[in-house]
Enzyme design. Sequence first.
Site, PDB file in Angstrom:
ATOM      1  CG  ASN A 145      -0.228  -0.201   2.497  1.00 30.03           C
ATOM      2  OD1 ASN A 145       0.425  -1.222   2.700  1.00 30.03           O
ATOM      3  ND2 ASN A 145      -0.317   0.761   3.383  1.00 30.03           N
ATOM      4  CD  GLN A 175      -4.178  -0.168  -1.196  1.00 29.56           C
ATOM      5  OE1 GLN A 175      -4.666   0.243  -2.257  1.00 29.56           O
ATOM      6  NE2 GLN A 175      -4.396   0.453  -0.046  1.00 29.56           N
ATOM      7  CB  SER A 195     -10.821  -2.799   2.441  1.00 27.71           C
ATOM      8  OG  SER A 195     -11.452  -1.724   3.059  1.00 27.71           O
ATOM      9  CG  HIS A 197     -12.470   2.229   2.764  1.00 28.80           C
ATOM     10  ND1 HIS A 197     -11.462   3.155   2.768  1.00 28.80           N
ATOM     11  CD2 HIS A 197     -12.087   1.263   3.644  1.00 28.80           C
ATOM     12  CE1 HIS A 197     -10.512   2.764   3.609  1.00 28.80           C
ATOM     13  NE2 HIS A 197     -10.872   1.614   4.149  1.00 28.80           N
ATOM     14  CB  THR A 233     -27.705  -6.794  12.544  1.00 32.96           C
ATOM     15  OG1 THR A 233     -28.399  -7.303  13.679  1.00 32.96           O
ATOM     16  CG2 THR A 233     -28.689  -6.531  11.409  1.00 32.96           C
ATOM     17  CB  CYS A 320      -3.582   3.057   8.902  1.00 31.45           C
ATOM     18  SG  CYS A 320      -4.783   2.547   7.725  1.00 31.45           S
TER      19      CYS A 320
HETATM   20  N1  PLP Z   1      -4.275  -3.779   4.267  1.00 35.83           N
HETATM   21  C1  PLP Z   1      -3.799  -2.899   3.380  1.00 35.83           C
HETATM   22  C2  PLP Z   1      -2.764  -3.335   2.395  1.00 35.83           C
HETATM   23  C3  PLP Z   1      -4.285  -1.591   3.357  1.00 35.83           C
HETATM   24  O1  PLP Z   1      -3.821  -0.726   2.454  1.00 35.83           O
HETATM   25  C4  PLP Z   1      -5.267  -1.217   4.301  1.00 35.83           C
HETATM   26  C5  PLP Z   1      -5.738   0.172   4.368  1.00 35.83           C
HETATM   27  O2  PLP Z   1      -5.043   1.095   3.977  1.00 35.83           O
HETATM   28  C6  PLP Z   1      -5.739  -2.187   5.200  1.00 35.83           C
HETATM   29  C7  PLP Z   1      -5.216  -3.454   5.160  1.00 35.83           C
HETATM   30  C8  PLP Z   1      -6.804  -1.857   6.189  1.00 35.83           C
HETATM   31  O3  PLP Z   1      -8.026  -1.706   5.526  1.00 35.83           O
HETATM   32  P1  PLP Z   1      -9.352  -1.218   6.284  1.00 35.83           P
HETATM   33  O4  PLP Z   1      -9.327   0.258   6.271  1.00 35.83           O
HETATM   34  O5  PLP Z   1     -10.487  -1.765   5.480  1.00 35.83           O
HETATM   35  O6  PLP Z   1      -9.304  -1.795   7.634  1.00 35.83           O
END
Ligand code: PLP
Length: 384
Positions: A145, A175, A195, A197, A233, A320
């Site tokens: 990422n 990713q 994921s 989003h 739920t 993050c």
């Molecule tokens: N793994 C990777 C490679 C990511 O890029 C991300 C988020 O940036 C995640 C896990 C975490 O995803 P989520 O926001 O859905 O928890």
Amino acid sequence: MIYLDNCATTKVYKEAMEAAINAFEVTYANPSSIHKAGFLLRNNFEEARECIKKFLNIKSGEIIFTSCASEANNIIVNSIKDIKKKKILTTAVEHQAMNKPIDNLVVGGFEVIKIHPKDGQITLEDVLENLDDSFGFVSLMHVNNEVGSIIDVENIAREVKKLYPDIIFATDAVQAFGKLRIDLSEGNIDFLSMSGHKVHAPKGIGCLYARDVNLVKPLIYGGEQEFSLRAGTENVPGVLALAEAVKILDKNLEDNYKYVNNLKNKMIESLKELDGVNVHSEGEVYSPYVLSVAFDNIKAEVLVHILEQEEVYISTSSACSSKQKKHMRVLEGYGYSEKEAEETVRISFSEMNTEEEVLKAAELIKKAVKFIRSVKKWWWIKCI
Ligand code: PLP
């Protein structure tokens, strides 16, 4: 606004949004209810699951809906905590959502070996070189990422399973999902996380693929939702929106890849007009969706904040970890020095970006870099 932070999150597709709104406004029953409204919704819900299974060409196993990929990764790691062979092979550049849960297993007696990429890459040879019969679990992210390097997880899983059929093989495909074609039909990958989003579906929805549901050890107990593997739920609007997004991605995946690749190349070409530009992720072994680039003597954070004043959004690292400077772990895992890591920005694309936007952003980035360098030079002259 020019939004070039698509690895952090993406704009929701209109179709996905409409599906979610419909589930909020019209089909808002609980899919576990036994009445007609619940029953009809259950059908839609299961169709959405099938849509994701078809997209990943899943022949055996299940999709379990979660709240996000972090949850899915935590379920994966929780599921292996009682395995007999307590050695884990992973990478030094995993996202925190996989890295931390794995590190937590060390107190439980696990030994964790982390492969460092060489020249940005982790190959089959690197994996096999580190692996032997004493390992119980391998977890390799599909696309990084922060840098965008691609690991050929399908091929690696195939070869690993030939030699060590009992090893549990997982991949964090956040990713990669919706950007690279993923085919799980061979059944070599035991777990995969993704994921919503990151692929134009709303926040709050993720998936865990499990080749064998019996391998899954839940984190949330309670009701019998999601095969009793994830109580609570169901997030119906999120699931239906994700399925809509997946239908669009499925249709356009290859075209999007080419289109975004062109955007990335245009950005690189333009940025290289500057002196002191170090592109970390150029070429076919990197995802076109991610550009990692460092500018000599420029603090990435300063650049990000100057650009935000022009409504251009890029990032220093993963969203993050950017507040905690933890991105150093990943970039240093790739072999970059602390100084290089501090100079590195991530520019991440989506098919919603236009070439015009990308070229404009490139000009603004170059202008900002020149400005920072000139201020630094002026400050230095003033000090002597
Ligand atoms: N793994 C990777 C490679 C990511 O890029 C991300 C988020 O940036 C995640 C896990 C975490 O995803 P989520 O926001 O859905 O928890």
